[in-house]
Write a protein that holds these residues in place. Sequence first.
Motif, PDB file in Angstrom:
ATOM      1  N   LYS A 162      -2.580   0.762  -3.906  1.00  0.00           N
ATOM      2  CA  LYS A 162      -2.044  -0.536  -3.532  1.00  0.00           C
ATOM      3  C   LYS A 162      -1.570  -1.217  -4.809  1.00  0.00           C
ATOM      4  O   LYS A 162      -2.370  -1.500  -5.693  1.00  0.00           O
ATOM      5  CB  LYS A 162      -3.125  -1.380  -2.843  1.00  0.00           C
ATOM      6  N   CYS A 202       0.860  -1.170   0.000  1.00  0.00           N
ATOM      7  CA  CYS A 202       0.000   0.000   0.000  1.00  0.00           C
ATOM      8  C   CYS A 202       0.905   1.232   0.000  1.00  0.00           C
ATOM      9  O   CYS A 202       1.701   1.416   0.920  1.00  0.00           O
ATOM     10  CB  CYS A 202      -0.904   0.011   1.230  1.00  0.00           C
ATOM     11  N   TYR A 243      -6.954  -1.092   0.226  1.00  0.00           N
ATOM     12  CA  TYR A 243      -6.295   0.210   0.253  1.00  0.00           C
ATOM     13  C   TYR A 243      -7.096   1.248   1.040  1.00  0.00           C
ATOM     14  O   TYR A 243      -6.544   2.014   1.823  1.00  0.00           O
ATOM     15  CB  TYR A 243      -6.070   0.725  -1.175  1.00  0.00           C
TER      16      TYR A 243
END
Length: 356
Positions: free
Chosen positions: A160, A155, A266
């Motif tokens: 990500k 991330c 994410y």
Amino acid sequence: MSFKNFKVVPKMIYGRGSFAELENVLAAQRKQDSDYVVFLVDDVHKGKPLESRIPLKAQDLLVWVNVDDEPSTEQIDSLTEQVQAFSDKQAVSVIGLGGGSTIDVAKAVSLMLTNPGGSAKYQGWDLIENPAVHHVGIPTISGTGAEASRTAVLCGPERKLGLNSDYTVFDQIIMDPELIQGVPTDQWFYTGMDCYIHCIESLEGTFLNEFSKSYGEKALALCREVYLDDHPEKDDKLMMASFMGGMSIAYSQVGACHAISYGLGYVLGYHHGIGNCIAFDVLEEFYPEGVAEFRRMLKKHNVTLPKNICKDLPDETIEKMVKVAKSMGPLWHNVYGDNWAEKVTDEMLTKLYRRI
């Protein structure tokens, strides 16, 4: 037509008790008495029997890695600085011991020890410039296929995305089924389902070919033995399914579930395994037979997924997840083919997330 010329793990040891071979593997890397090894170990093993089996020498560095959150570029940069501060010399090997997140951390640190700048700079495909430090992957939970893959998923500040490179691939892996005994049921299930979903996405994708099909079909069969038949050798079978699942996508790609899961990970912080499961459960229009079978596995192992986690989220939060999912072009290409961009709309993705 373009062909992938991808790298595979050159050396691997498999079998119950094979973890004991790590000391011999590292002995081949240690040329001088001062040569040191970096052990990056999932902190779940701290104070557990495995800790005493790590072949640690006085000059080595042992770092307990916390993966309660998904690995991040910030974490990788911090760990890299910790290793660099430990010695003026370069480490002769970096060992990743744990689940997929810890294994990805080890891959990323081994790369950043030889490549300048922060790790966010290298999120993408084939951006790594210099070979990594010798690195070894040893899974203690199976399913992600991280031990076989050419990516370390992180991330970053904006998204990500993995450090995808031939240099990311491990120089050595050790697959010892004894190490995955005693994993909590939910974690065992979520991580194993990553492999199951890899296979479904690969086998039903537009990139399918006999190479990925051969690995994917075998990995899928092994997953069924583990999660439906409760085979007495399920640890051994899951470890091989994980490796073969990773190989199946090396010459193809994952699909809709992983794209949606990246958004969940994410923006909402869901770990990859459970994120995949949450996403897959609403993707019957993409993978009807796979989702039906997945639900039988859920029921058999009494696993309950979180529900309605996106239903009432603010629009701007959904928009962030949509942006992440939409950016996964190769994954959607595997779902829809060349015209994927016409079909992967904000509206379509928003509807999917609102169902989760």
